[in-house]
Design an enzyme around this catalytic site. Structure first.
Site, PDB file in Angstrom:
ATOM      1  N   ASN A   1     -38.703  55.704  10.873  1.00  0.00           N
ATOM      2  CA  ASN A   1     -37.487  55.018  10.406  1.00  0.00           C
ATOM      3  C   ASN A   1     -37.899  53.567  10.210  1.00  0.00           C
ATOM      4  OD1 ASN A   1     -34.638  56.628  11.114  1.00  0.00           O
ATOM      5  ND2 ASN A   1     -36.352  57.283  12.387  1.00  0.00           N
TER       6      ASN A   1
ATOM      7  N   LYS B   1     -43.997  58.316  21.784  1.00  0.00           N
ATOM      8  CA  LYS B   1     -44.390  57.111  21.042  1.00  0.00           C
ATOM      9  C   LYS B   1     -44.955  56.028  21.960  1.00  0.00           C
ATOM     10  CE  LYS B   1     -42.325  53.983  17.564  1.00  0.00           C
ATOM     11  NZ  LYS B   1     -41.065  53.793  16.791  1.00  0.00           N
TER      12      LYS B   1
ATOM     13  N   ASN C   1     -39.262  58.194  23.003  1.00  0.00           N
ATOM     14  CA  ASN C   1     -39.157  58.470  21.569  1.00  0.00           C
ATOM     15  C   ASN C   1     -40.236  59.519  21.290  1.00  0.00           C
ATOM     16  OD1 ASN C   1     -39.087  58.430  18.788  1.00  0.00           O
ATOM     17  ND2 ASN C   1     -38.844  56.199  18.639  1.00  0.00           N
TER      18      ASN C   1
ATOM     19  N   GLU D   1     -35.721  49.460  20.690  1.00  0.00           N
ATOM     20  CA  GLU D   1     -36.619  50.520  21.188  1.00  0.00           C
ATOM     21  C   GLU D   1     -37.229  50.155  22.536  1.00  0.00           C
ATOM     22  OE1 GLU D   1     -39.095  52.978  18.629  1.00  0.00           O
ATOM     23  OE2 GLU D   1     -38.422  51.759  16.932  1.00  0.00           O
TER      24      GLU D   1
ATOM     25  N   GLU E   1     -38.887  60.819  12.456  1.00  0.00           N
ATOM     26  CA  GLU E   1     -38.630  60.294  13.806  1.00  0.00           C
ATOM     27  C   GLU E   1     -37.114  60.333  14.072  1.00  0.00           C
ATOM     28  OE1 GLU E   1     -38.824  56.023  13.772  1.00  0.00           O
ATOM     29  OE2 GLU E   1     -39.400  55.867  15.888  1.00  0.00           O
TER      30      GLU E   1
ATOM     31  N   CYS F   1     -43.906  56.524  13.602  1.00  0.00           N
ATOM     32  CA  CYS F   1     -43.480  55.263  12.985  1.00  0.00           C
ATOM     33  C   CYS F   1     -44.481  54.125  13.170  1.00  0.00           C
ATOM     34  CB  CYS F   1     -42.086  54.886  13.494  1.00  0.00           C
ATOM     35  SG  CYS F   1     -41.292  53.613  12.481  1.00  0.00           S
TER      36      CYS F   1
END
Lengths: 299, 299
Positions: free
Chosen positions: B197, B127, B110, B146, B47, B172
């Site tokens: 991550n 994401k 993302n 995020e 990611e 993730c």
């Protein structure tokens, strides 16, 4: 203040076809006494804990099949369990084959009940994910006739508020589906009780024996973590009617950790002092599972 | 005849805030060369593989924030990756921050893409499960912004037919939800690629460090088994901007077994020769997942 509940998984060694129900009840009572001595307030017996795992046997006659089923709970034979629960102030989960009269129909379910320390049935669950087949399969090492002998459970996956804890129930094969845990997780379940009978070999396809135990572990560890719930899983195990049942009874924390695990293929009690608040931060911080009021189901 | 695909998880050690994108691209190219030498036809990068995990840094200025985002893919900087893919006949999954122009709006995602050996983008995923917070939290050891920097993905969890395999993508935190796997499992997914991550400590609540790795493993092992799919999970790891990222890049078989696992917190390639038919009997016999035709998504 933590909400701790000491729980036990009351694993059973094999119940042979010829064993009397009275002898099985004595074993269940012994385990309940042992659990009481260990400070438990709740014990979980296996799936179909009163008989051999009879779906491995083909029978033509309904009368013969129905000998494996309970018409009332408690009956004169099972009443000692309920009386012991009152005497020892113990709650228990019990799996059994249920003959039910619904309107005009007779139905047969693979059922579990939760019984409280007043000797009353708190809740009932009927197995949804029935494995196996309906037809006779001569080439199989043994039959798995759950689809023939049982109707699909018609009670969903309710939860109950009992001993200050939101409790749910499931049976054996149900544990392989993430939806089983999720449906109860969305009701804020804190403790799932699950009895099982799992053969060490698969009739359908070649699969390494060790994978059966791996799968048993990972589905429950993930289900516990993903829903922030305790899981108490109890096997019937050992060589039963010549077929090997896997053991591996265990208690899984909401962290996904296996905190207690059986080591024998016999009657064996394992216990753990479960903090019912442990799942809260996983539910609320890691995930965002809703807080709902536990439903109350009449049985 | 078995459908084997040799895949690699191309783990990255840390990317510091000051590192140039060109230096990162060189590392990605080195890993692609190594994968080619190892016989791989598909590699999975982490990611946000082109930058530090920047959601840990608060910035007020949109102009500063947008320096971390890609306006086009490929760009002049990332084009060498696409050219190498053609030269080495390699497919790759790459995670990055995407600046998208949707009608009148600028959106930030993302994102991951799957690029084929013709150097074209086969598929894109954005994401869905964004962790963290929008506000500045002065008491936290680092930020996890995020929810501030990214919009929620708007492409669902599609699958693509690529190299004779049904492939899906996730990023993730998505891996913690059973629904992530299930949505792709219902589309008969055979290989899920996932970059991540993951910090070794949790800002929200005290949690033992070892649990981060346990959770990483059990959710993917269960997701793989419950849907009969391979999973390739690739970390960015090591001490990045003073914060420790967990490693643990791994390849999980449809049996739930971890068949390859990284051992360093640096750039490291792990590979496995994946039999894409291994999940079939789990899907069809253990469960009853439907067979559907892979959808084709235009990006």
């Amino acid at each position: 203040m933590s909400r701790k509940l000491r729980v036990g998984a009351a694993q059973l060694g094999p119940i042979q076809l010829a064993d009397s129900k009275a002898s099985v009840i004595r074993r269940l009572l012994n385990l309940m006494e042992e659990a009481h001595t260990s400070g438990c307030h709740l014990i979980v017996y296996p799936e179909l804990a009163l008989t051999t795992f009879f779906p491995r046997h083909w029978r033509d006659s309904t009368a013969e099949i129905d000998l494996w089923f309970e018409r009332e709970m408690p009956s004169s034979e099972t009443r000692p369990l309920f009386e012991a629960a009152v005497r020892l102030q113990m709650s228990f989960y019990l799996g059994y084959a249920e003959l039910a009269f619904e309107q005009e129909d007779i139905r047969r379910y693979n059922t579990s009940i939760l019984v409280g320390p007043d000797g009353r049935v708190v809740g009932k669950y009927r197995k949804v994910h029935l494995p196996g087949h309906r037809d006779f399969r001569p080439n199989y090492p043994f039959q798995q006739l759950e689809k023939r002998y049982f109707d699909v459970g018609n009670l969903g996956f309710p939860v109950w508020w009992h001993r200050d804890v939101i409790m749910g129930m499931a049976i054996c094969n149900d544990r392989r589906w993430p939806e089983t845990y999720r449906v109860m997780g969305l009701q804020d379940v804190e403790l799932i009780m699950l009895g099982y009978n799992t053969h060490t070999i698969n009739q359908y396809h070649a699969e390494s024996k060790h994978l059966k135990m791996l799968h048993h572990h990972i589905v429950m560890q993930a289900g516990a973590y993903q829903n922030g719930t305790w899981i108490v899983a109890t096997a019937k195990t050992g060589i039963e009617d010549g077929c090997e049942l896997m053991g591996g009874s265990c208690i899984v924390a909401p962290t996904g950790e296996i905190v207690a695990h059986a080591v024998t293929q016999e009657d064996e009690l394992i216990t753990f002092d479960c903090d019912m608040d442990l799942g809260g931060q996983i539910k609320r911080n890691r995930f965002n599972l809703p807080i709902t009021v536990a439903s109350s189901t009449t049985v």
